[in-house]
Scaffold this motif. Structure first.
Motif, PDB file in Angstrom:
ATOM      1  N   TYR A  76      29.538 -27.251 -34.432  1.00 28.03           N
ATOM      2  CA  TYR A  76      29.158 -25.955 -33.860  1.00 28.03           C
ATOM      3  C   TYR A  76      27.638 -25.904 -33.854  1.00 28.03           C
ATOM      4  CZ  TYR A  76      27.876 -20.986 -34.451  1.00 28.03           C
ATOM      5  OH  TYR A  76      27.294 -19.746 -34.359  1.00 28.03           O
ATOM      6  N   CYS A  77      27.061 -25.280 -32.836  1.00 27.53           N
ATOM      7  CA  CYS A  77      25.614 -25.095 -32.810  1.00 27.53           C
ATOM      8  C   CYS A  77      25.265 -23.808 -32.074  1.00 27.53           C
ATOM      9  CB  CYS A  77      24.916 -26.290 -32.173  1.00 27.53           C
ATOM     10  SG  CYS A  77      25.356 -26.594 -30.454  1.00 27.53           S
ATOM     11  N   ILE A  78      24.008 -23.419 -32.178  1.00 31.45           N
ATOM     12  CA  ILE A  78      23.497 -22.231 -31.520  1.00 31.45           C
ATOM     13  C   ILE A  78      22.609 -22.680 -30.367  1.00 31.45           C
ATOM     14  CG2 ILE A  78      22.113 -20.133 -31.805  1.00 31.45           C
ATOM     15  CD1 ILE A  78      22.867 -20.290 -34.839  1.00 31.45           C
ATOM     16  N   VAL A  79      22.807 -22.067 -29.212  1.00 27.52           N
ATOM     17  CA  VAL A  79      22.046 -22.429 -28.022  1.00 27.52           C
ATOM     18  C   VAL A  79      21.518 -21.167 -27.342  1.00 27.52           C
ATOM     19  CG1 VAL A  79      23.309 -24.590 -27.609  1.00 27.52           C
ATOM     20  CG2 VAL A  79      24.151 -22.462 -26.601  1.00 27.52           C
ATOM     21  N   SER A  80      20.590 -21.362 -26.420  1.00 24.42           N
ATOM     22  CA  SER A  80      20.031 -20.246 -25.662  1.00 24.42           C
ATOM     23  C   SER A  80      20.349 -20.421 -24.191  1.00 24.42           C
ATOM     24  CB  SER A  80      18.509 -20.188 -25.846  1.00 24.42           C
ATOM     25  OG  SER A  80      17.948 -19.225 -24.975  1.00 24.42           O
ATOM     26  N   ALA A  81      20.842 -19.372 -23.572  1.00 26.21           N
ATOM     27  CA  ALA A  81      21.186 -19.425 -22.154  1.00 26.21           C
ATOM     28  C   ALA A  81      19.981 -19.783 -21.288  1.00 26.21           C
ATOM     29  CB  ALA A  81      21.759 -18.080 -21.698  1.00 26.21           C
ATOM     30  N   SER A  82      18.797 -19.514 -21.770  1.00 25.68           N
ATOM     31  CA  SER A  82      17.591 -19.742 -20.969  1.00 25.68           C
ATOM     32  C   SER A  82      17.334 -21.209 -20.675  1.00 25.68           C
ATOM     33  CB  SER A  82      16.371 -19.124 -21.654  1.00 25.68           C
ATOM     34  OG  SER A  82      16.124 -19.770 -22.887  1.00 25.68           O
ATOM     35  N   THR A  83      17.923 -22.112 -21.442  1.00 27.34           N
ATOM     36  CA  THR A  83      17.623 -23.540 -21.277  1.00 27.34           C
ATOM     37  C   THR A  83      18.836 -24.394 -20.907  1.00 27.34           C
ATOM     38  OG1 THR A  83      17.943 -24.011 -23.633  1.00 27.34           O
ATOM     39  CG2 THR A  83      15.715 -23.384 -22.929  1.00 27.34           C
ATOM     40  N   ILE A  84      19.993 -23.795 -20.740  1.00 32.08           N
ATOM     41  CA  ILE A  84      21.229 -24.564 -20.539  1.00 32.08           C
ATOM     42  C   ILE A  84      21.264 -25.236 -19.169  1.00 32.08           C
ATOM     43  CG2 ILE A  84      23.751 -24.372 -20.344  1.00 32.08           C
ATOM     44  CD1 ILE A  84      22.627 -24.063 -23.210  1.00 32.08           C
ATOM     45  N   THR A  85      21.647 -26.518 -19.189  1.00 30.64           N
ATOM     46  CA  THR A  85      21.894 -27.272 -17.960  1.00 30.64           C
ATOM     47  C   THR A  85      23.235 -27.978 -18.101  1.00 30.64           C
ATOM     48  OG1 THR A  85      20.868 -29.311 -18.741  1.00 30.64           O
ATOM     49  CG2 THR A  85      19.419 -27.706 -17.617  1.00 30.64           C
ATOM     50  N   ASP A  86      23.774 -28.411 -16.986  1.00 28.23           N
ATOM     51  CA  ASP A  86      25.034 -29.134 -17.009  1.00 28.23           C
ATOM     52  C   ASP A  86      24.903 -30.421 -17.832  1.00 28.23           C
ATOM     53  OD1 ASP A  86      27.834 -29.157 -15.993  1.00 28.23           O
ATOM     54  OD2 ASP A  86      27.186 -31.054 -15.078  1.00 28.23           O
ATOM     55  N   ASP A  87      23.799 -31.143 -17.677  1.00 33.03           N
ATOM     56  CA  ASP A  87      23.593 -32.383 -18.449  1.00 33.03           C
ATOM     57  C   ASP A  87      23.565 -32.109 -19.949  1.00 33.03           C
ATOM     58  OD1 ASP A  87      23.522 -33.968 -16.189  1.00 33.03           O
ATOM     59  OD2 ASP A  87      21.329 -34.025 -16.081  1.00 33.03           O
ATOM     60  N   MET A  88      22.944 -31.015 -20.332  1.00 31.94           N
ATOM     61  CA  MET A  88      22.885 -30.664 -21.756  1.00 31.94           C
ATOM     62  C   MET A  88      24.284 -30.395 -22.300  1.00 31.94           C
ATOM     63  SD  MET A  88      21.075 -27.440 -23.665  1.00 31.94           S
ATOM     64  CE  MET A  88      19.498 -27.696 -22.903  1.00 31.94           C
ATOM     65  N   VAL A  89      25.063 -29.612 -21.579  1.00 32.36           N
ATOM     66  CA  VAL A  89      26.408 -29.271 -22.045  1.00 32.36           C
ATOM     67  C   VAL A  89      27.292 -30.515 -22.091  1.00 32.36           C
ATOM     68  CG1 VAL A  89      28.434 -27.817 -21.642  1.00 32.36           C
ATOM     69  CG2 VAL A  89      26.148 -26.913 -21.191  1.00 32.36           C
ATOM     70  N   LYS A  90      27.173 -31.389 -21.092  1.00 28.20           N
ATOM     71  CA  LYS A  90      27.940 -32.649 -21.102  1.00 28.20           C
ATOM     72  C   LYS A  90      27.581 -33.487 -22.318  1.00 28.20           C
ATOM     73  CE  LYS A  90      27.379 -33.705 -16.553  1.00 28.20           C
ATOM     74  NZ  LYS A  90      27.335 -34.513 -15.344  1.00 28.20           N
ATOM     75  N   SER A  91      26.301 -33.593 -22.631  1.00 28.93           N
ATOM     76  CA  SER A  91      25.864 -34.380 -23.792  1.00 28.93           C
ATOM     77  C   SER A  91      26.368 -33.782 -25.095  1.00 28.93           C
ATOM     78  CB  SER A  91      24.334 -34.485 -23.821  1.00 28.93           C
ATOM     79  OG  SER A  91      23.872 -35.315 -22.797  1.00 28.93           O
ATOM     80  N   LEU A  92      26.298 -32.455 -25.205  1.00 25.28           N
ATOM     81  CA  LEU A  92      26.821 -31.801 -26.410  1.00 25.28           C
ATOM     82  C   LEU A  92      28.311 -32.078 -26.570  1.00 25.28           C
ATOM     83  CD1 LEU A  92      24.916 -28.393 -26.239  1.00 25.28           C
ATOM     84  CD2 LEU A  92      24.649 -30.157 -28.011  1.00 25.28           C
TER      85      LEU A  92
END
Length: 172
Positions: free
Chosen positions: A57-73
């Motif tokens: 589990y982690c904390i993220v900010s909507a301001s920086t989210i990209t599809d590549d980031m979510v795929k990597s996570l």
């Protein structure tokens, strides 16, 4: 300035805990776990999956989210994350909370996590100066639109020494 901890150091600490205790899930409680899809996230994705192999589990900010980031996570093992909405009223986020994220940006970020099957939790605040009960229901409706698995709502607390505290004090 944001400092990143070395991936090898993070993993060695987790492996040390894993050797001592029976753990099945990791919770990264950093204010924002990752800000971009970069070399750090790529290294983390590869090494965490191979060496630790636990869901997290982690904390993220909507301001920086990209599809590549979510795929990597997702590939690294992220199974749940928390992303704050704070208020479902864009002008309240911008003018009172100084959170410069549009409704569209927040919705897109939530949609990406939902698309990749990562459970999202959200935080919102009620009782923000200048809001009405109708605004609070709009925040609830916005959280429902984002399709979070859990939406938490708390009463806002202005902490002394913050800009928000000064704003509230000036508003009496």
């Amino acid at each position: 300035m944001r400092r990143k901890r070395a991936v090898d150091r993070v993993i060695s600490e987790i492996l040390e805990v894993k050797r001592k205790y029976p753990i099945g899930y990791i919770r990264f409680s950093d204010d924002v776990f990752v800000l971009q899809a970069d070399d750090w996230l790529d290294e983390f994705r590869i090494k965490f999956k191979k060496q630790v192999g636990l869901p997290f589990y982690c904390i993220v900010s909507a301001s920086t989210i990209t599809d590549d980031m979510v795929k990597s996570l997702k590939e690294a093992g992220c199974r749940s994350a928390c992303m704050s909405i704070e208020s479902g009223i864009e002008h309240i986020r911008k003018n009172v909370l100084k959170r410069f994220m549009s409704d569209e940006k927040i919705i897109k970020a939530f949609d990406l996590f939902n698309k990749h099957g990562i459970n999202l939790y959200t935080n919102s605040m009620i009782g923000i100066p200048g809001t009405t009960i109708e605004d609070e229901f709009k925040t609830l409706d916005f959280a429902i639109r984002c399709r979070a698995k859990y939406s938490g709502f708390s009463i806002i607390t202005p902490y002394p020494g913050t800009d928000f505290y000064e704003h509230v004090k000036n508003q009496n």
